[in-house]
Design a protein around this motif. Structure first.
Motif, mmCIF file in Angstrom:
data_model
loop_
_atom_site.group_PDB
_atom_site.id
_atom_site.type_symbol
_atom_site.label_atom_id
_atom_site.label_comp_id
_atom_site.label_asym_id
_atom_site.label_seq_id
_atom_site.Cartn_x
_atom_site.Cartn_y
_atom_site.Cartn_z
ATOM 1 N N PRO A 1 39.831 54.776 37.211
ATOM 2 C CA PRO A 1 38.971 53.783 37.946
ATOM 3 C C PRO A 1 39.582 53.306 38.774
ATOM 4 O O PRO A 1 40.770 53.590 39.046
ATOM 5 C CB PRO A 1 38.963 52.295 37.244
ATOM 6 C CG PRO A 1 40.084 52.585 36.284
ATOM 7 C CD PRO A 1 40.045 54.261 35.995
ATOM 8 N N VAL B 1 41.583 50.874 41.521
ATOM 9 C CA VAL B 1 42.336 49.497 41.076
ATOM 10 C C VAL B 1 42.701 48.784 42.185
ATOM 11 O O VAL B 1 43.119 49.120 43.663
ATOM 12 C CB VAL B 1 43.557 50.658 40.954
ATOM 13 C CG1 VAL B 1 45.234 48.753 40.607
ATOM 14 C CG2 VAL B 1 44.267 51.070 39.615
ATOM 15 N N ALA C 1 35.500 39.995 39.331
ATOM 16 C CA ALA C 1 36.153 41.411 39.008
ATOM 17 C C ALA C 1 34.721 41.700 37.978
ATOM 18 O O ALA C 1 34.785 42.556 37.527
ATOM 19 C CB ALA C 1 36.891 41.193 38.247
ATOM 20 N N VAL D 1 32.670 44.984 36.426
ATOM 21 C CA VAL D 1 32.879 46.210 35.606
ATOM 22 C C VAL D 1 31.983 47.088 35.656
ATOM 23 O O VAL D 1 32.542 47.970 35.012
ATOM 24 C CB VAL D 1 32.582 45.143 34.008
ATOM 25 C CG1 VAL D 1 32.578 45.832 32.624
ATOM 26 C CG2 VAL D 1 33.906 43.803 34.548
ATOM 27 N N GLU E 1 33.526 50.383 37.560
ATOM 28 C CA GLU E 1 34.805 51.103 36.733
ATOM 29 C C GLU E 1 36.201 50.809 38.026
ATOM 30 O O GLU E 1 36.879 51.515 38.459
ATOM 31 C CB GLU E 1 34.806 52.736 36.562
ATOM 32 C CG GLU E 1 33.776 52.958 35.631
ATOM 33 C CD GLU E 1 33.985 54.651 36.002
ATOM 34 O OE1 GLU E 1 35.017 54.930 34.658
ATOM 35 O OE2 GLU E 1 32.995 55.131 36.038
ATOM 36 N N GLU F 1 38.972 48.570 38.322
ATOM 37 C CA GLU F 1 40.026 47.619 37.965
ATOM 38 C C GLU F 1 41.158 46.408 37.933
ATOM 39 O O GLU F 1 41.449 46.840 39.575
ATOM 40 C CB GLU F 1 41.257 48.695 37.359
ATOM 41 C CG GLU F 1 42.549 48.185 35.959
ATOM 42 C CD GLU F 1 43.207 49.318 35.114
ATOM 43 O OE1 GLU F 1 42.721 49.881 34.494
ATOM 44 O OE2 GLU F 1 44.173 48.933 35.961
ATOM 45 N N ARG G 1 44.373 44.159 38.553
ATOM 46 C CA ARG G 1 45.520 44.288 38.155
ATOM 47 C C ARG G 1 46.070 42.750 38.085
ATOM 48 O O ARG G 1 46.879 42.214 39.713
ATOM 49 C CB ARG G 1 46.066 44.969 38.560
ATOM 50 C CG ARG G 1 46.060 46.524 37.651
ATOM 51 C CD ARG G 1 46.837 47.342 38.033
ATOM 52 N NE ARG G 1 48.276 47.282 37.140
ATOM 53 C CZ ARG G 1 47.880 47.995 36.338
ATOM 54 N NH1 ARG G 1 47.490 47.730 34.608
ATOM 55 N NH2 ARG G 1 49.974 47.473 35.601
ATOM 56 N N THR H 1 36.420 42.060 30.321
ATOM 57 C CA THR H 1 37.641 43.227 29.927
ATOM 58 C C THR H 1 38.419 44.286 30.811
ATOM 59 O O THR H 1 39.253 45.019 30.995
ATOM 60 C CB THR H 1 36.746 44.286 29.581
ATOM 61 O OG1 THR H 1 35.355 44.389 30.774
ATOM 62 C CG2 THR H 1 35.912 43.186 28.066
ATOM 63 N N ASN H 2 37.700 44.334 32.737
ATOM 64 C CA ASN H 2 38.438 44.908 33.447
ATOM 65 C C ASN H 2 39.648 44.189 33.869
ATOM 66 O O ASN H 2 40.414 44.731 35.485
ATOM 67 C CB ASN H 2 37.247 45.616 34.672
ATOM 68 C CG ASN H 2 37.317 44.406 35.044
ATOM 69 O OD1 ASN H 2 36.558 43.146 34.557
ATOM 70 N ND2 ASN H 2 36.165 44.392 36.857
ATOM 71 N N LEU I 1 43.537 43.108 34.124
ATOM 72 C CA LEU I 1 44.910 43.194 32.992
ATOM 73 C C LEU I 1 45.726 42.793 33.482
ATOM 74 O O LEU I 1 45.918 42.195 35.025
ATOM 75 C CB LEU I 1 44.957 45.195 33.517
ATOM 76 C CG LEU I 1 44.273 45.800 32.103
ATOM 77 C CD1 LEU I 1 42.816 46.608 32.888
ATOM 78 C CD2 LEU I 1 45.131 47.226 32.368
ATOM 79 N N CYS J 1 47.862 51.690 44.222
ATOM 80 C CA CYS J 1 46.702 50.691 43.844
ATOM 81 C C CYS J 1 46.131 51.549 45.462
ATOM 82 O O CYS J 1 45.801 52.148 45.703
ATOM 83 C CB CYS J 1 46.587 49.192 43.884
ATOM 84 S SG CYS J 1 47.260 48.754 45.758
#
Length: 334
Positions: free
Chosen positions: A151, A153, A173, A177, A180, A182, A184, A199-200, A202, A219
């Motif tokens: 995915p 980033v 975010a 989802v 794909e 992500e 952070r 869920t995406n 972190l 990233c």
């Protein structure tokens, strides 16, 4: 010497390097303490360091206001230059202390990141200079992964401060989802935020400098948003230095600085944020090129601002010499 009551701070480290002075941060043990104990131990560490180093002058990263009070009370003859961040002017927590801050700086000087804040200082009778975060002499070598991976980033450097649109970032975010992508989130996130995250998202937790540099290198996009006008984010400088596409807030000071090297959005609009992320990924190569060009332009102007800071420090030392000085004054950067 420059003193910052945080675990580490890129701007303070960069200023210290340019002036060839020592940067003092909180010890790991003190940084982990809660208030008010944290400030008590921070005060003890600061007094100990100043007594040991006996600097010719001291630069204080403000807020917090108690740091300025401590130095003025314990070392009344020590010349003080305040690196006033936007929070000192606009954060509801620290704004009530702005007038006392100016009163304690009446015989000193301060550093700000834009002309609007400089004018406010000048109106209060305090000398101020404009200095953006000093950039390194050259950009790091390209590293990390290519943009084509999955995915994608998106790095969101956060302190969970009251000017960061956390809810809007979470909604943005969530919109991505299925794409794909992500997100952070750095820093120590409160439990309520972790529980509300899609869920995406972190959470990296606290990162060392080395770990953060690795996150930045790997990233695809950096998000550096604030709801507070006249605010320059450290993450924005870092994104430019790393030639990373970035999404930032649509404020005049940010547009003036980053020019074409960023995508600008309303930080209160989650849909606009998610669309900006998609556009940043699509136009990554062009944005990276704009960042490299802007980096060189800023670097060309930076030496003038650093020379002005040296002048301010020397002037402050001449007005109020600190008896028994041991630490050398400014040494030219070699």
């Amino acid at each position: 010497m420059i003193v910052s009551w945080v675990r580490t701070h890129g701007r303070s480290r960069a200023i210290a390097e340019e002036l060839s002075i020592k940067a003092i941060f909180l010890s790991e043990a003190t940084a982990r303490r809660s208030f008010p104990t944290k400030y008590l131990f921070a005060a003890i560490e600061t007094v100990r360091e100043i007594r040991r180093e006996r600097p010719s002058s001291v630069i204080l990263m403000l807020p917090p206001f108690p740091l300025l009070v401590l130095v003025r009370v314990c070392f009344p003859r020590l010349p003080v230059i305040a690196d006033l961040h936007t929070g000192a002017f606009l954060n509801p927590k620290w704004r009530p202390f702005l007038k006392p801050t100016f009163a304690l700086l009446r015989e000193g000087s301060c550093i700000v990141t834009n002309s609007a804040l400089q004018q406010q200082c000048n109106r209060a009778g305090v000398e101020a200079i404009v200095l953006h975060d000093p950039l390194p002499e050259r950009m790091p070598e390209p590293g990390g992964r290519p943009f084509a991976h999955k995915p994608a980033v998106v790095l969101c450097p956060l302190g969970y401060a009251n000017d960061e649109p956390i809810d809007e970032l979470l909604f943005a975010a969530g919109h991505l989802v299925a794409d794909e992508i992500e997100f952070r989130f750095t820093g120590k996130a409160p439990l309520s935020i972790r529980q509300a995250a899609p869920t995406n998202v972190l959470f990296t937790g606290y990162l060392t400098d080395e770990d953060y540099e690795a996150e930045l290198a790997n990233c695809d996009v950096v998000i550096a948003l604030t709801t507070r006008e006249h605010t320059m984010q450290r993450a924005g400088y870092e994104a430019m230095t790393a030639a990373k596409p970035q999404v930032t807030s649509d404020f005049e000071v940010l547009r003036d600085f980053h020019a074409d090297a960023a995508i600008y959005v309303d930080p209160s609009d989650p849909q606009a944020i998610s669309e900006a992320v998609t556009r940043a990924l699509r136009d990554a190569d062009a944005l990276a090129g704009f960042a490299r060009t802007r980096f060189e332009e800023v670097r060309a102007d930076q030496s003038v601002a650093i020379d002005e800071l040296r002048r301010v420090v020397k002037s402050a030392e001449a007005r109020a010499p600190f008896g028994g000085r041991r630490t050398p004054s400014l040494r030219g950067k070699r």
